[in-house]
Design a protein around this motif. Structure first.
Motif, mmCIF file in Angstrom:
data_model
loop_
_atom_site.group_PDB
_atom_site.id
_atom_site.type_symbol
_atom_site.label_atom_id
_atom_site.label_comp_id
_atom_site.label_asym_id
_atom_site.label_seq_id
_atom_site.Cartn_x
_atom_site.Cartn_y
_atom_site.Cartn_z
ATOM 1 N N THR A 67 -72.420 -108.412 28.393
ATOM 2 C CA THR A 67 -72.527 -108.058 26.978
ATOM 3 C C THR A 67 -73.010 -109.218 26.113
ATOM 4 O OG1 THR A 67 -70.199 -108.583 26.586
ATOM 5 C CG2 THR A 67 -70.729 -106.295 27.142
ATOM 6 N N PRO A 100 -76.793 -111.640 28.087
ATOM 7 C CA PRO A 100 -78.170 -111.163 27.906
ATOM 8 C C PRO A 100 -78.745 -111.435 26.513
ATOM 9 C CG PRO A 100 -76.900 -109.518 29.078
ATOM 10 C CD PRO A 100 -75.928 -110.566 28.598
ATOM 11 N N ASP A 101 -77.879 -111.591 25.505
ATOM 12 C CA ASP A 101 -78.334 -111.836 24.138
ATOM 13 C C ASP A 101 -78.425 -113.322 23.782
ATOM 14 O OD1 ASP A 101 -78.513 -109.093 23.668
ATOM 15 O OD2 ASP A 101 -76.414 -108.976 23.017
ATOM 16 N N GLN A 102 -78.016 -114.188 24.696
ATOM 17 C CA GLN A 102 -78.069 -115.635 24.444
ATOM 18 C C GLN A 102 -79.504 -116.141 24.597
ATOM 19 O OE1 GLN A 102 -75.289 -117.637 23.519
ATOM 20 N NE2 GLN A 102 -74.584 -115.544 23.200
ATOM 21 N N SER A 152 -80.422 -113.212 30.133
ATOM 22 C CA SER A 152 -80.950 -111.936 30.605
ATOM 23 C C SER A 152 -79.858 -111.239 31.395
ATOM 24 C CB SER A 152 -82.180 -112.145 31.483
ATOM 25 O OG SER A 152 -81.802 -112.799 32.693
#
Length: 137
Positions: free
Chosen positions: A104, A107-109, A113
Motif C-alpha cells: 500500500t 508502490p507510491d514511494q 513499485s
C-alpha cells in the motif's frame, strides 16, 4: 529451599543465554538472506531510488524485527503453556500486518513499485520463517 532458588536462577540464566544465542543466530541468518535479496534487487536494477531497498534500512528493520521476535518468544516461554504454538500464531499475525505497507505504501514511494513491495514482502516472509524456525527449535 535455597537450592531450589539457585536451581531456578541457573535455569533462567541458561535459558536466557540460549535464547540470546538463538536470537543472534536468527539475526545473522536473516541479515545474510536479506542482504542477498537487496544485492539481487540492486543488481537487477529494481527500484534503484527506493530507500527501503538499500542496506541501511533493511539492516535496521531486520534487526528490529528479529529482536522483537526474540523478546516476544522469551516472554511467551515464561507465560504460555505452549509457547511455540502461540509464537507461530503471533508471528503469522505480525507477518501479515507487516505486509500491508509493502503493497500500500511502497508502490507510491519515490522509486517504488509493486515489484519492489513484493521483494520487501519476501524479505519479511524469510525473516519470519527464520525466526520461527530458529527460536522454536
Amino acid at each position: 529451599m535455597a537450592s531450589e532458588t539457585a536451581g531456578s536462577t541457573a535455569e533462567k540464566t541458561a535459558s536466557v543465554k540460549g535464547l540470546t544465542l538463538s536470537g543472534a543466530g536468527a539475526l545473522v541468518l536473516s541479515l545474510a538472506v536479506n542482504w542477498v535479496i537487496v544485492f539481487g534487487a540492486n543488481t537487477g536494477g529494481i527500484a534503484p531510488e527506493l530507500d527501503a531497498l538499500t542496506y541501511g534500512p533493511v539492516t535496521l528493520f531486520t534487526a528490529l524485527g528479529v529482536v522483537g521476535a526474540t523478546v516476544t518468544y522469551g516472554v511467551l516461554t515464561r507465560i504460555a503453556t505452549n509457547p511455540d504454538r502461540l509464537f507461530v500464531i503471533v508471528a503469522a499475525i505480525v507477518l501479515l500486518l507487516s505486509l500491508i505497507p509493502d503493497f500500500t505504501v511502497i508502490p507510491d514511494q519515490p522509486g517504488g513499485s509493486l515489484v519492489a513491495g513484493t521483494i520487501l514482502g519476501v524479505m519479511h516472509v524469510t525473516t519470519a520463517v527464520i525466526c520461527v524456525g530458529v527460536l522454536t527449535r
